[in-house]
Design a protein around this motif. Structure first.
Motif, PDB file in Angstrom:
ATOM      1  N   UNK A 149       0.830  -1.201   0.000  1.00 29.33           N
ATOM      2  CA  UNK A 149       0.000   0.000   0.000  1.00 29.33           C
ATOM      3  C   UNK A 149       0.869   1.257   0.000  1.00 29.33           C
ATOM      4  N   UNK A 150       1.961   1.230   0.764  1.00 29.91           N
ATOM      5  CA  UNK A 150       2.864   2.380   0.808  1.00 29.91           C
ATOM      6  C   UNK A 150       3.490   2.627  -0.557  1.00 29.91           C
ATOM      7  N   UNK A 151       3.936   1.562  -1.220  1.00 32.43           N
ATOM      8  CA  UNK A 151       4.516   1.715  -2.558  1.00 32.43           C
ATOM      9  C   UNK A 151       3.492   2.241  -3.547  1.00 32.43           C
ATOM     10  N   UNK A 152       2.281   1.710  -3.489  1.00 33.97           N
ATOM     11  CA  UNK A 152       1.237   2.136  -4.418  1.00 33.97           C
ATOM     12  C   UNK A 152       0.912   3.611  -4.229  1.00 33.97           C
ATOM     13  N   UNK A 154       3.797   5.792  -5.440  1.00 38.95           N
ATOM     14  CA  UNK A 154       3.806   5.886  -6.908  1.00 38.95           C
ATOM     15  C   UNK A 154       2.706   6.812  -7.400  1.00 38.95           C
ATOM     16  N   UNK A 155       1.495   6.633  -6.885  1.00 41.95           N
ATOM     17  CA  UNK A 155       0.361   7.426  -7.360  1.00 41.95           C
ATOM     18  C   UNK A 155       0.474   8.902  -6.990  1.00 41.95           C
ATOM     19  N   UNK A 156       1.097   9.185  -5.843  1.00 37.69           N
ATOM     20  CA  UNK A 156       1.239  10.573  -5.406  1.00 37.69           C
ATOM     21  C   UNK A 156       2.394  11.283  -6.113  1.00 37.69           C
ATOM     22  N   UNK A 157       3.259  10.528  -6.790  1.00 37.54           N
ATOM     23  CA  UNK A 157       4.388  11.149  -7.483  1.00 37.54           C
ATOM     24  C   UNK A 157       5.683  11.145  -6.697  1.00 37.54           C
ATOM     25  N   UNK A 213       8.333   2.191   3.232  1.00 38.52           N
ATOM     26  CA  UNK A 213       8.904   2.375   1.893  1.00 38.52           C
ATOM     27  C   UNK A 213      10.292   1.754   1.799  1.00 38.52           C
ATOM     28  N   UNK A 214      11.130   1.955   2.815  1.00 37.58           N
ATOM     29  CA  UNK A 214      12.491   1.432   2.766  1.00 37.58           C
ATOM     30  C   UNK A 214      12.496  -0.093   2.714  1.00 37.58           C
ATOM     31  N   UNK A 215      11.654  -0.726   3.525  1.00 44.08           N
ATOM     32  CA  UNK A 215      11.604  -2.190   3.525  1.00 44.08           C
ATOM     33  C   UNK A 215      11.047  -2.716   2.198  1.00 44.08           C
TER      34      UNK A 215
END
Length: 217
Positions: free
Chosen positions: A167-170, A173-176, A204-206
């Motif tokens: 969810x964090x990656x998504x 990505x979507x927020x830029x 995000x780091x993990x």
């Protein structure tokens, strides 16, 4: 092909009753449509993934009575899927037609959020995208979050991620957050995740570490 990230703001007349129920209940954390059979039949089929109280959801959808049929399957602690056979009401039908015309493809998941908004991305030719934005039904306001070239989504490198890491990656990505130049900060990602910036950075780091290690370079 272009991709547009949209947020649709519903009012009291256009929000779907089940979206409103989930939005106004404290028993749910996530409500997403992950698959849909958008044929020309009168009835449409959808699969939702939900994080929350399965019993409360099932009571509500039974009381709603607007579905042809449904099948709820529990997936784990506080998570379940719902297969729904439905006849979309007028506004829902208009939205489906608006974002499936011509070259357009709506990309799952479609996120039904607690502020009565619906978030998703749609891919297609610029002329079809513009026509869709101009054809959104009355009572729904569209906020174009991001416009860009369509990029292939992440592949098998994401299979080992936890739900929150994915969810964090998504969101990032979507927020830029990964755009060049960067269009969002860790604080922006944290706000969408509803966590502290430190927690968002750790997710995000993990996630990034796992994805990078999975690549064949």
């Amino acid at each position: 092909m272009k991709t547009v990230r949209l947020t649709l703001h519903h009012d009291a007349e256009t929000i779907h009753p089940m979206h409103r129920f989930v939005a106004e209940s404290d028993a749910f954390d996530s409500y997403r449509m992950v698959h849909g059979n958008l044929t020309d039949d009168d009835e449409r089929s959808f699969i939702f993934h939900v994080v929350g109280d399965a019993a409360a959801y099932e009571r509500a959808i039974a009381e709603f009575g607007g579905t042809v049929s449904y099948d709820l399957t529990e997936l784990g602690e506080r998570s379940f899927s719902v297969y729904v056979r439905d006849v979309p009401e007028d506004v829902g039908e208009q939205l489906l037609e608006t974002f499936t015309r011509g070259t357009l493809v709506a990309l799952p998941p479609l996120e039904y959020r607690s502020d009565w908004t619906l978030r998703f991305s749609v891919v297609g030719e610029p002329t079809d995208l513009q026509r869709a934005l101009e054809s959104i039904p009355d009572g729904i306001r569209a906020d174009v979050k991001r416009v860009g070239e369509y990029e292939r989504p992440l592949g098998s490198g994401t299979t080992g991620l936890t739900r929150r890491q994915r969810e964090a990656l998504r969101i990032a990505r979507n927020e830029g957050y990964y755009a060049v130049p960067r269009e969002a900060s860790v604080e922006d990602v944290a706000a969408e995740l509803d966590v502290s910036p430190g927690t968002a950075a750790e997710h995000l780091q993990k996630a990034e570490s796992r994805v990078i290690r999975s690549l064949e370079l």
